[in-house]
Design a protein around this motif. Sequence first.
Motif, mmCIF file in Angstrom:
data_model
loop_
_atom_site.group_PDB
_atom_site.id
_atom_site.type_symbol
_atom_site.label_atom_id
_atom_site.label_comp_id
_atom_site.label_asym_id
_atom_site.label_seq_id
_atom_site.Cartn_x
_atom_site.Cartn_y
_atom_site.Cartn_z
ATOM 1 N N LEU A 140 13.154 -24.825 20.861
ATOM 2 C CA LEU A 140 14.179 -24.068 21.574
ATOM 3 C C LEU A 140 13.669 -22.680 21.938
ATOM 4 N N PHE A 141 13.037 -22.003 20.987
ATOM 5 C CA PHE A 141 12.560 -20.646 21.234
ATOM 6 C C PHE A 141 11.425 -20.606 22.259
ATOM 7 N N GLY A 142 10.689 -21.710 22.372
ATOM 8 C CA GLY A 142 9.573 -21.746 23.317
ATOM 9 C C GLY A 142 9.932 -22.243 24.698
ATOM 10 N N SER A 143 11.185 -22.647 24.909
ATOM 11 C CA SER A 143 11.593 -23.202 26.193
ATOM 12 C C SER A 143 11.867 -22.104 27.221
ATOM 13 N N GLN A 144 11.504 -22.379 28.467
ATOM 14 C CA GLN A 144 11.797 -21.470 29.574
ATOM 15 C C GLN A 144 13.170 -21.744 30.188
ATOM 16 N N ALA A 145 13.872 -22.755 29.677
ATOM 17 C CA ALA A 145 15.156 -23.128 30.272
ATOM 18 C C ALA A 145 16.273 -22.167 29.898
ATOM 19 N N ILE A 146 16.098 -21.427 28.803
ATOM 20 C CA ILE A 146 17.143 -20.534 28.316
ATOM 21 C C ILE A 146 16.655 -19.094 28.369
ATOM 22 N N ASP A 147 17.436 -18.239 29.017
ATOM 23 C CA ASP A 147 17.061 -16.833 29.159
ATOM 24 C C ASP A 147 17.309 -16.040 27.885
ATOM 25 N N ARG A 148 18.493 -16.191 27.285
ATOM 26 C CA ARG A 148 18.813 -15.485 26.051
ATOM 27 C C ARG A 148 19.574 -16.415 25.123
ATOM 28 N N ILE A 149 19.375 -16.211 23.816
ATOM 29 C CA ILE A 149 20.124 -16.914 22.775
ATOM 30 C C ILE A 149 20.828 -15.846 21.964
ATOM 31 N N ILE A 150 22.145 -15.936 21.870
ATOM 32 C CA ILE A 150 22.920 -14.923 21.157
ATOM 33 C C ILE A 150 23.701 -15.584 20.034
ATOM 34 N N VAL A 151 23.488 -15.112 18.812
ATOM 35 C CA VAL A 151 24.218 -15.596 17.643
ATOM 36 C C VAL A 151 24.715 -14.381 16.862
ATOM 37 N N THR A 152 25.460 -14.624 15.800
ATOM 38 C CA THR A 152 25.898 -13.536 14.924
ATOM 39 C C THR A 152 25.070 -13.558 13.641
ATOM 40 N N ASP A 153 25.316 -12.580 12.780
ATOM 41 C CA ASP A 153 24.627 -12.534 11.488
ATOM 42 C C ASP A 153 25.465 -13.184 10.391
ATOM 43 N N SER A 154 26.212 -14.224 10.749
ATOM 44 C CA SER A 154 27.048 -14.924 9.764
ATOM 45 C C SER A 154 26.216 -15.609 8.689
ATOM 46 N N VAL A 155 24.965 -15.947 9.012
ATOM 47 C CA VAL A 155 24.043 -16.558 8.043
ATOM 48 C C VAL A 155 22.705 -15.823 8.110
ATOM 49 N N ASP A 156 22.000 -15.774 6.995
ATOM 50 C CA ASP A 156 20.728 -15.053 6.934
ATOM 51 C C ASP A 156 19.636 -15.698 7.772
ATOM 52 N N SER A 157 19.762 -16.986 8.066
ATOM 53 C CA SER A 157 18.703 -17.695 8.785
ATOM 54 C C SER A 157 18.472 -17.146 10.187
ATOM 55 N N ALA A 158 19.472 -16.484 10.765
ATOM 56 C CA ALA A 158 19.274 -15.882 12.089
ATOM 57 C C ALA A 158 18.239 -14.765 12.014
ATOM 58 N N ALA A 159 18.355 -13.898 11.006
ATOM 59 C CA ALA A 159 17.387 -12.817 10.832
ATOM 60 C C ALA A 159 16.009 -13.368 10.472
ATOM 61 N N VAL A 160 15.975 -14.430 9.676
ATOM 62 C CA VAL A 160 14.702 -15.062 9.330
ATOM 63 C C VAL A 160 14.016 -15.589 10.583
ATOM 64 N N ALA A 161 14.783 -16.232 11.457
ATOM 65 C CA ALA A 161 14.215 -16.754 12.701
ATOM 66 C C ALA A 161 13.724 -15.626 13.602
ATOM 67 N N LYS A 162 14.459 -14.534 13.651
ATOM 68 C CA LYS A 162 14.061 -13.384 14.469
ATOM 69 C C LYS A 162 12.726 -12.828 13.992
ATOM 70 N N ALA A 163 12.540 -12.765 12.678
ATOM 71 C CA ALA A 163 11.279 -12.266 12.135
ATOM 72 C C ALA A 163 10.141 -13.266 12.334
ATOM 73 N N ARG A 164 10.445 -14.547 12.230
ATOM 74 C CA ARG A 164 9.405 -15.578 12.340
ATOM 75 C C ARG A 164 8.964 -15.775 13.785
ATOM 76 N N TYR A 165 9.907 -15.608 14.722
ATOM 77 C CA TYR A 165 9.593 -15.786 16.143
ATOM 78 C C TYR A 165 9.924 -14.488 16.883
ATOM 79 N N PRO A 166 9.110 -13.459 16.726
ATOM 80 C CA PRO A 166 9.434 -12.146 17.302
ATOM 81 C C PRO A 166 9.513 -12.138 18.819
ATOM 82 N N GLN A 167 8.874 -13.091 19.467
ATOM 83 C CA GLN A 167 8.919 -13.151 20.924
ATOM 84 C C GLN A 167 10.093 -13.973 21.453
ATOM 85 N N ALA A 168 10.849 -14.571 20.559
ATOM 86 C CA ALA A 168 11.983 -15.403 20.987
ATOM 87 C C ALA A 168 13.056 -14.543 21.635
#
Length: 326
Positions: free
Chosen positions: A266-294
């Motif tokens: 999903l993070f590597g696809s050109q089909a989506i311009d932006r992905i917006i989520v909330t910080d309701s779960v810690d995994s969002a921040a983990v993904a942001k750190a793991r895929y800084p270019q996402a």
Amino acid sequence: MRFFALKGSEQLGAAAARALSIDLDPHEERDFEDGEHKARPLVGVRGRDVYVLHSLAGGEGVSANDKLCKLLFFLATCKENGAARVTAVVPYLAYARKDRQTKARDPVTTRYVAQLFEAMGTDRIMTLDVHNFAAFQNAFRCESIHLDTRKLFAPLIGKLAGDLPIAIFSPDSGGVKRAQLLKEALEAETGKEIGFGFMEKRRSRNVVSGELFAGDVADKAVFIVDDLISTGGTVLRAALACRERGARAVHAIATHGLFGKGADVLFGSQAIDRIIVTDSVDSAAVAKARYPQAPLDILPIGCLVGKAIRRLHAQGSISDLIGIDD
């Protein structure tokens, strides 16, 4: 009032506490070598209105089952020690997706989880953008409070769309109502007509099918709306379908960013311009750190949760807070 946030939900709990202009109350959590654990409040709870926050998404090193068990035991401990009322604040509710039988002899796990909360003496549960609102309400016999994020996402949608006409899109038929409510909120806020669409999705034995596509997305900024993103397959499938039909921009919006195995596609696809989520779960921040270019943005919900707790404690209106008409 007493307000606790269990291990793994401290950051969100601290943000909610700041909105309340209070500090989180101290508690102890101990894990034992055999896998058992103990947790207890380190301040008196007798006669108090107690709120316990814990988001029940599994992550690295801890399962949803572990988090659920710890939350249940802590709620029961507060009740055991004289709390006048105990509210479980569960931004992400585990097992909310398994709310009905889809195969022979299937469990209805949402209802079983509700029975566990009730057995612990929970007086009230509050959650955020649950998978199926009706199933959530029907599963619990204790008071159930449901928050949604329409008012959080609406301003961002207008900013991302720019001068393009907007279309709100559900990636499956089960999310149509959620998408319609966001569409109506946007129309009320902007005074403009907002487009709408959805596509068919059927899942059987982990095989996804369905080709029906409804709605005009050509030359529009399309916002695919869902309650959660797990692997991202559902959102990406919808994004590709919208691109094939002429969408100028495609953005994905979901309250809960679980981002499990396979989300790298999903993070590597050109089909989506932006992905917006909330910080309701810690995994969002983990993904942001793991895929800084996402192309991933994370909206904070601590203020919303804090305001909701304040209103519950003061017997105020939750409907007014989240913008539900009388």
